[in-house]
Structures are given as structure tokens and as C-alpha cells.
Scaffold this motif. Structure first.
Motif, PDB file in Angstrom:
ATOM      1  N   VAL A  95       0.849  -1.191   0.000  1.00 18.84           N
ATOM      2  CA  VAL A  95       0.000   0.000   0.000  1.00 18.84           C
ATOM      3  C   VAL A  95       0.883   1.239   0.000  1.00 18.84           C
ATOM      4  CG1 VAL A  95      -1.801   1.263   1.226  1.00 18.84           C
ATOM      5  CG2 VAL A  95      -1.797  -1.247   1.253  1.00 18.84           C
ATOM      6  N   LEU A 123      -5.110  -1.963  -5.767  1.00 19.48           N
ATOM      7  CA  LEU A 123      -3.797  -2.437  -5.336  1.00 19.48           C
ATOM      8  C   LEU A 123      -3.670  -3.955  -5.394  1.00 19.48           C
ATOM      9  CD1 LEU A 123      -3.353  -0.133  -2.203  1.00 19.48           C
ATOM     10  CD2 LEU A 123      -2.619   0.293  -4.557  1.00 19.48           C
ATOM     11  N   ASN A 164      -7.282   3.602  -7.228  1.00 20.85           N
ATOM     12  CA  ASN A 164      -6.290   2.651  -7.749  1.00 20.85           C
ATOM     13  C   ASN A 164      -6.488   1.297  -7.068  1.00 20.85           C
ATOM     14  OD1 ASN A 164      -4.986   4.662  -9.331  1.00 20.85           O
ATOM     15  ND2 ASN A 164      -3.851   5.352  -7.523  1.00 20.85           N
ATOM     16  N   SER A 171      -8.611  -1.271  -2.682  1.00 21.15           N
ATOM     17  CA  SER A 171      -8.479  -0.063  -3.496  1.00 21.15           C
ATOM     18  C   SER A 171      -7.939   1.070  -2.640  1.00 21.15           C
ATOM     19  CB  SER A 171      -9.829   0.340  -4.105  1.00 21.15           C
ATOM     20  OG  SER A 171     -10.378  -0.727  -4.859  1.00 21.15           O
TER      21      SER A 171
END
Length: 246
Positions: free
Chosen positions: A130, A159, A157, A145
Motif C-alpha cells: 500500500v 492495489l 487505484n 483499493s
């Protein structure tokens, strides 16, 4: 006489072991995602010279109670609860893949998504990393996300996706660390049917009242085994007195 002593002695020993199991379950009555351990007694014949007329008691672990626990809403973004059957895959301390229902997650100093015990949560391609200064959101399918803290709210985004599995319950075994693994090693395949609930945790499935009743019953059983040993000692003493008189 010796058959009575064998049964009472081993019965008392394994009652204490089962009492320890019940105490362990009771101690984890508030542990998120905990699965109660189940024990049972069975009789085993003593193998030796002569006829197999003696038996002793063995306490065997028959498995775990996989009944889902109650869902508790926490409102925390990094809390997830598996809904229904399924498990969250994590990387155990020895590097192997293990499974847990404890969905209270956190971020490590390096930005790795982990459990509260410091175990990395497994994603599709390994641990989920992250970036800094983001707000995390976890979807029902385990998708993680990231939303930039100071950026646009629609700049989301993806992840990674938490690996959610659902192996057969009979193929799972509990380790000493409290995590479950597939018997014989190996890894379970991801199951798209498993879903999670964000902002919630699954409570323990231990019934406190049942555990307390079991402790009382086991205490009475232990006392009964002690009384049998006392009776065996009394019978042996009286038999010795009769033989000495003759």
C-alpha cells in the motif's frame, strides 16, 4: 482390579487434558474469528502379553467447530469479516500459506497489509503493498483499493485482491499458532464465491454458557474417577486382610 485402575487412572488424566481444551476455548470467547476445538474420549485396548482384557481412555481431538460466529460492526476501514464459509489467506511465520477468519488488518511500517499478529495478507500475486497517503477501501470480493488523501475522490487505484479460499473443512487442521492449514501441505485455490463484509469483524463461535457447563461436568467426572481409585484401594486393602487371616 487392575482393569479398574487402568480405566480410572487414564480417565482422570485425559479429563484434565479435555479440561485444558475447554479452558482454552473459554479464554478465546472474545477472540475474533476463533473456532472452538472439539475433543472426545475413546477406549483403547492395552496391547501386551495375554488376553486383551484391559483398556484405557484416550482423549482425541476430533476437529474444530466451524460454525460461523456473530458479525460485529466496527466501522473501521481495515476490518473485514468473511461472510459465510471461507478463509483469509495469510503468510505464516515459517513462510507457508495459512488461513484465518480474524479480519482485523493493519499496515506495517513498509506499507504491507498485515493481520494484527504481523502476518502478511496474501493477494493474487503475493503480499499487498500500500502506498503512503491513501485511504483504503476493501470490496466484497476482497479487492483492495486506494484513494489518494489529497487528490480527487474518484482517482481510485486497485492495489490487489485478498486471497479468499474455501477448502473442505475435513481437509483443514489447526496449527499450534492457531492458524489453519491444508493437511499434508499445499495451498488452497482462490474461490471467487467467498465474500467479505467491510467495517465488521466476526466474533468467536465459543458459547460461554456451554463451556462453563462443560467445565463443571468435567470436574465432576474427575471426582468420580478419583472415587473409583479410592474404591480400588479399599478393595485391595480388604482383600489383603482376608488373605492374611487365612
Amino acid at each position: 482390579m487392575d482393569r479398574l485402575i487402568y480405566t480410572a487412572m487414564t480417565g482422570a488424566k485425559h479429563i484434565l487434558e479435555q479440561q485444558a481444551t475447554v479452558s482454552h476455548n473459554l479464554a478465546n470467547a472474545t477472540t475474533a474469528g476463533f473456532r472452538a476445538q472439539l475433543d472426545s474420549f475413546r477406549a483403547v485396548p492395552v496391547i501386551g502379553e495375554g488376553l486383551p482384557t484391559r483398556a484405557f481412555v484416550v482423549d482425541s481431538t476430533v476437529g474444530s467447530d466451524f460454525t460461523p460466529g456473530p458479525l460485529q460492526q466496527t466501522g473501521r476501514d481495515l476490518d473485514v469479516a468473511v461472510q459465510g464459509a471461507g478463509w483469509i489467506a495469510v503468510q505464516a511465520a515459517d513462510g507457508s500459506e495459512a488461513y484465518t477468519r480474524h479480519g482485523s488488518l493493519k499496515l506495517s511500517e513498509n506499507g504491507i497489509l498485515q493481520t494484527q499478529a504481523g502476518l502478511s495478507v496474501q493477494g493474487d500475486g503475493g503480499p499487498i503493498s500500500v502506498p503512503p497517503d491513501v485511504t483504503l477501501a476493501i470490496g466484497r470480493d476482497g479487492t483492495v483499493s486506494a484513494i489518494p488523501t489529497g487528490g480527487k475522490s474518484n482517482a481510485v487505484n486497485v492495489l490487489g485482491r485478498i486471497k479468499l479460499v474455501n477448502p473442505e473443512e475435513a481437509s483443514l487442521e489447526r496449527g499450534d499458532d492457531g492458524l489453519f492449514r491444508v493437511k499434508g501441505g499445499g495451498e488452497a485455490d482462490a474461490d471467487a464465491a467467498v465474500s467479505v463484509v467491510g467495517g465488521a469483524l466476526e466474533g468467536s463461535n465459543v458459547n460461554v454458557v456451554d463451556a462453563m457447563v462443560s467445565m463443571i461436568n468435567l470436574g465432576r467426572q474427575f471426582e468420580m474417577q478419583m472415587n473409583l481409585l479410592k474404591n480400588a484401594e479399599s478393595n485391595a486393602s480388604k482383600a489383603s486382610q482376608i488373605l492374611s487371616m487365612s
